[in-house]
Design a protein around this motif. Structure first.
Motif, PDB file in Angstrom:
ATOM      1  N   PRO A 260       0.802  -1.233   0.000  1.00  0.00           N
ATOM      2  CA  PRO A 260       0.000   0.000   0.000  1.00  0.00           C
ATOM      3  C   PRO A 260       0.833   1.282   0.000  1.00  0.00           C
ATOM      4  O   PRO A 260       0.373   2.317  -0.479  1.00  0.00           O
ATOM      5  CB  PRO A 260      -0.815  -0.107   1.288  1.00  0.00           C
ATOM      6  CG  PRO A 260      -0.002  -0.977   2.183  1.00  0.00           C
ATOM      7  CD  PRO A 260       0.695  -1.950   1.269  1.00  0.00           C
ATOM      8  N   VAL A 261       2.052   1.216   0.498  1.00  0.00           N
ATOM      9  CA  VAL A 261       2.875   2.426   0.668  1.00  0.00           C
ATOM     10  C   VAL A 261       3.102   3.138  -0.662  1.00  0.00           C
ATOM     11  O   VAL A 261       3.069   4.367  -0.735  1.00  0.00           O
ATOM     12  CB  VAL A 261       4.221   2.093   1.352  1.00  0.00           C
ATOM     13  CG1 VAL A 261       5.107   3.319   1.446  1.00  0.00           C
ATOM     14  CG2 VAL A 261       3.979   1.497   2.735  1.00  0.00           C
ATOM     15  N   THR A 262       3.280   2.396  -1.725  1.00  0.00           N
ATOM     16  CA  THR A 262       3.608   3.016  -3.021  1.00  0.00           C
ATOM     17  C   THR A 262       2.417   3.161  -3.962  1.00  0.00           C
ATOM     18  O   THR A 262       2.582   3.640  -5.075  1.00  0.00           O
ATOM     19  CB  THR A 262       4.710   2.200  -3.722  1.00  0.00           C
ATOM     20  OG1 THR A 262       4.266   0.841  -3.846  1.00  0.00           O
ATOM     21  CG2 THR A 262       6.012   2.263  -2.948  1.00  0.00           C
ATOM     22  N   GLN A 263       1.238   2.764  -3.518  1.00  0.00           N
ATOM     23  CA  GLN A 263       0.073   2.807  -4.406  1.00  0.00           C
ATOM     24  C   GLN A 263      -0.256   4.219  -4.886  1.00  0.00           C
ATOM     25  O   GLN A 263      -0.594   4.418  -6.044  1.00  0.00           O
ATOM     26  CB  GLN A 263      -1.151   2.202  -3.711  1.00  0.00           C
ATOM     27  CG  GLN A 263      -1.040   0.727  -3.452  1.00  0.00           C
ATOM     28  CD  GLN A 263      -0.988  -0.074  -4.730  1.00  0.00           C
ATOM     29  OE1 GLN A 263      -1.803   0.100  -5.624  1.00  0.00           O
ATOM     30  NE2 GLN A 263      -0.008  -0.949  -4.830  1.00  0.00           N
ATOM     31  N   ILE A 264      -0.168   5.180  -4.013  1.00  0.00           N
ATOM     32  CA  ILE A 264      -0.493   6.562  -4.383  1.00  0.00           C
ATOM     33  C   ILE A 264       0.727   7.247  -4.997  1.00  0.00           C
ATOM     34  O   ILE A 264       0.622   7.906  -6.025  1.00  0.00           O
ATOM     35  CB  ILE A 264      -1.020   7.336  -3.157  1.00  0.00           C
ATOM     36  CG1 ILE A 264      -2.363   6.727  -2.720  1.00  0.00           C
ATOM     37  CG2 ILE A 264      -1.171   8.823  -3.459  1.00  0.00           C
ATOM     38  CD1 ILE A 264      -2.905   7.252  -1.413  1.00  0.00           C
ATOM     39  N   SER A 265       1.894   7.056  -4.394  1.00  0.00           N
ATOM     40  CA  SER A 265       3.099   7.762  -4.867  1.00  0.00           C
ATOM     41  C   SER A 265       3.472   7.371  -6.295  1.00  0.00           C
ATOM     42  O   SER A 265       3.905   8.221  -7.078  1.00  0.00           O
ATOM     43  CB  SER A 265       4.272   7.524  -3.920  1.00  0.00           C
ATOM     44  OG  SER A 265       4.633   6.158  -3.880  1.00  0.00           O
ATOM     45  N   SER A 266       3.297   6.114  -6.660  1.00  0.00           N
ATOM     46  CA  SER A 266       3.665   5.693  -8.017  1.00  0.00           C
ATOM     47  C   SER A 266       2.743   6.326  -9.057  1.00  0.00           C
ATOM     48  O   SER A 266       3.180   6.684 -10.150  1.00  0.00           O
ATOM     49  CB  SER A 266       3.652   4.168  -8.140  1.00  0.00           C
ATOM     50  OG  SER A 266       2.368   3.656  -7.861  1.00  0.00           O
ATOM     51  N   ARG A 267       1.479   6.505  -8.728  1.00  0.00           N
ATOM     52  CA  ARG A 267       0.542   7.154  -9.653  1.00  0.00           C
ATOM     53  C   ARG A 267       0.817   8.657  -9.736  1.00  0.00           C
ATOM     54  O   ARG A 267       0.794   9.244 -10.812  1.00  0.00           O
ATOM     55  CB  ARG A 267      -0.893   6.902  -9.207  1.00  0.00           C
ATOM     56  CG  ARG A 267      -1.349   5.478  -9.461  1.00  0.00           C
ATOM     57  CD  ARG A 267      -2.665   5.177  -8.739  1.00  0.00           C
ATOM     58  NE  ARG A 267      -3.169   3.849  -9.032  1.00  0.00           N
ATOM     59  CZ  ARG A 267      -2.721   2.728  -8.491  1.00  0.00           C
ATOM     60  NH1 ARG A 267      -1.724   2.772  -7.619  1.00  0.00           N
ATOM     61  NH2 ARG A 267      -3.245   1.566  -8.815  1.00  0.00           N
ATOM     62  N   ALA A 268       1.061   9.272  -8.588  1.00  0.00           N
ATOM     63  CA  ALA A 268       1.314  10.711  -8.554  1.00  0.00           C
ATOM     64  C   ALA A 268       2.605  11.068  -9.271  1.00  0.00           C
ATOM     65  O   ALA A 268       2.696  12.123  -9.906  1.00  0.00           O
ATOM     66  CB  ALA A 268       1.364  11.201  -7.112  1.00  0.00           C
ATOM     67  N   ALA A 269       3.593  10.207  -9.199  1.00  0.00           N
ATOM     68  CA  ALA A 269       4.892  10.485  -9.834  1.00  0.00           C
ATOM     69  C   ALA A 269       4.771  10.623 -11.347  1.00  0.00           C
ATOM     70  O   ALA A 269       5.552  11.347 -11.962  1.00  0.00           O
ATOM     71  CB  ALA A 269       5.890   9.383  -9.479  1.00  0.00           C
ATOM     72  N   VAL A 270       3.798   9.939 -11.936  1.00  0.00           N
ATOM     73  CA  VAL A 270       3.615  10.016 -13.394  1.00  0.00           C
ATOM     74  C   VAL A 270       2.424  10.895 -13.771  1.00  0.00           C
ATOM     75  O   VAL A 270       2.014  10.932 -14.924  1.00  0.00           O
ATOM     76  CB  VAL A 270       3.473   8.616 -14.031  1.00  0.00           C
ATOM     77  CG1 VAL A 270       4.751   7.822 -13.844  1.00  0.00           C
ATOM     78  CG2 VAL A 270       2.274   7.867 -13.480  1.00  0.00           C
ATOM     79  N   GLY A 271       1.855  11.582 -12.785  1.00  0.00           N
ATOM     80  CA  GLY A 271       0.750  12.491 -13.053  1.00  0.00           C
ATOM     81  C   GLY A 271      -0.573  11.800 -13.319  1.00  0.00           C
ATOM     82  O   GLY A 271      -1.470  12.386 -13.916  1.00  0.00           O
ATOM     83  N   GLY A 272      -0.698  10.566 -12.886  1.00  0.00           N
ATOM     84  CA  GLY A 272      -1.929   9.812 -13.119  1.00  0.00           C
ATOM     85  C   GLY A 272      -3.062  10.256 -12.205  1.00  0.00           C
ATOM     86  O   GLY A 272      -2.846  10.889 -11.179  1.00  0.00           O
ATOM     87  N   ASP A 273      -4.284   9.934 -12.637  1.00  0.00           N
ATOM     88  CA  ASP A 273      -5.449  10.205 -11.798  1.00  0.00           C
ATOM     89  C   ASP A 273      -5.411   9.265 -10.597  1.00  0.00           C
ATOM     90  O   ASP A 273      -5.061   8.098 -10.728  1.00  0.00           O
ATOM     91  CB  ASP A 273      -6.739   9.972 -12.583  1.00  0.00           C
ATOM     92  CG  ASP A 273      -6.961  11.036 -13.651  1.00  0.00           C
ATOM     93  OD1 ASP A 273      -6.465  12.166 -13.458  1.00  0.00           O
ATOM     94  OD2 ASP A 273      -7.624  10.735 -14.655  1.00  0.00           O
ATOM     95  N   ILE A 274      -5.809   9.791  -9.466  1.00  0.00           N
ATOM     96  CA  ILE A 274      -5.758   8.993  -8.241  1.00  0.00           C
ATOM     97  C   ILE A 274      -7.129   8.984  -7.595  1.00  0.00           C
ATOM     98  O   ILE A 274      -7.640  10.029  -7.194  1.00  0.00           O
ATOM     99  CB  ILE A 274      -4.705   9.551  -7.262  1.00  0.00           C
ATOM    100  CG1 ILE A 274      -3.332   9.563  -7.933  1.00  0.00           C
ATOM    101  CG2 ILE A 274      -4.682   8.740  -5.977  1.00  0.00           C
ATOM    102  CD1 ILE A 274      -2.282  10.329  -7.170  1.00  0.00           C
ATOM    103  N   ASP A 275      -7.717   7.807  -7.519  1.00  0.00           N
ATOM    104  CA  ASP A 275      -8.982   7.599  -6.837  1.00  0.00           C
ATOM    105  C   ASP A 275      -8.659   6.770  -5.596  1.00  0.00           C
ATOM    106  O   ASP A 275      -8.493   5.550  -5.678  1.00  0.00           O
ATOM    107  CB  ASP A 275      -9.967   6.880  -7.753  1.00  0.00           C
ATOM    108  CG  ASP A 275     -11.324   6.646  -7.116  1.00  0.00           C
ATOM    109  OD1 ASP A 275     -11.432   6.689  -5.863  1.00  0.00           O
ATOM    110  OD2 ASP A 275     -12.288   6.407  -7.869  1.00  0.00           O
ATOM    111  N   VAL A 276      -8.545   7.431  -4.466  1.00  0.00           N
ATOM    112  CA  VAL A 276      -8.096   6.796  -3.231  1.00  0.00           C
ATOM    113  C   VAL A 276      -9.035   5.664  -2.822  1.00  0.00           C
ATOM    114  O   VAL A 276      -8.572   4.580  -2.444  1.00  0.00           O
ATOM    115  CB  VAL A 276      -7.956   7.848  -2.099  1.00  0.00           C
ATOM    116  CG1 VAL A 276      -7.580   7.188  -0.779  1.00  0.00           C
ATOM    117  CG2 VAL A 276      -6.919   8.893  -2.484  1.00  0.00           C
ATOM    118  N   GLN A 277     -10.328   5.885  -2.916  1.00  0.00           N
ATOM    119  CA  GLN A 277     -11.301   4.855  -2.536  1.00  0.00           C
ATOM    120  C   GLN A 277     -11.136   3.623  -3.430  1.00  0.00           C
ATOM    121  O   GLN A 277     -11.168   2.489  -2.942  1.00  0.00           O
ATOM    122  CB  GLN A 277     -12.730   5.407  -2.639  1.00  0.00           C
ATOM    123  CG  GLN A 277     -13.791   4.444  -2.146  1.00  0.00           C
ATOM    124  CD  GLN A 277     -13.702   4.161  -0.658  1.00  0.00           C
ATOM    125  OE1 GLN A 277     -13.445   5.054   0.153  1.00  0.00           O
ATOM    126  NE2 GLN A 277     -13.912   2.928  -0.278  1.00  0.00           N
TER     127      GLN A 277
END
Length: 172
Positions: A135-152
């Motif tokens: 879970p630690v990298t689930q958000i950071s890996s998407r944000a690093a490439v500018g991807g859309d992030i749906d936390v839920q």
């Protein structure tokens, strides 16, 4: 592969080389392991949570820790308002740690250090199964490439992975 031994060369050197070539696939066959989380990792995770919580209190007037749904919405708000950007890896990973904390509590998982040939990562170990959730990298890996992030959606997908892994245990 062929190796030619000259009469003047050390036969022990040849034997050592041959053993390395024979045993090399054995080390590749077991490419990862898990170890207990260290006090240094626990401190890093706690400091990261606190840093994200401080940012949330300052910018939004809200703190983490009320409930899972509240915290997921709070993470989403921080991202949507661009209060944390793709280059702020520690804060992004703190968001993943918070996701992981809820997954850990709700599914009786354990934080571990997962080490493979790429390095070490903080992960959640699924009990009685050779699987880990990251879970630690689930958000950071998407944000690093500018991807859309749906936390839920990320949280739900991680929950589905855990349930699938646990189901495999029962079927065995």
């Amino acid at each position: 592969m062929f190796c030619r031994v000259e009469t003047g060369e050390n036969p022990m050197r040849f034997l050592a080389l041959a053993l390395l070539l024979i045993l090399a696939p054995v080390s590749i066959a077991d490419p990862w392991r898990t170890d207990p989380i260290t006090p240094l990792d626990e401190k890093y995770m706690e400091d990261s949570r606190n840093e994200l919580n401080d940012l949330s209190r300052i910018e939004l007037g809200r703190s983490f820790g009320e409930s899972r749904d509240n915290d997921l919405r709070l993470i989403q708000t921080l991202l949507d308002r661009k209060l944390v950007n793709g280059e702020q890896t520690r804060l992004l990973q703190a968001m993943g740690i918070i996701l992981g904390d809820y997954l850990q509590k709700e599914h009786q998982l354990k934080w571990v250090i997962y080490t493979d040939r790429l390095g070490r990562s903080r992960a959640l170990e699924v009990p009685f199964k050779d699987e880990a959730i990251f879970p630690v990298t689930q958000i950071s890996s998407r944000a690093a490439v500018g991807g859309d992030i749906d936390v839920q959606a990320i949280y739900q997908r991680l929950e589905e992975e855990i349930k699938r892994a646990k189901k495999k245990i029962i079927v065995r």
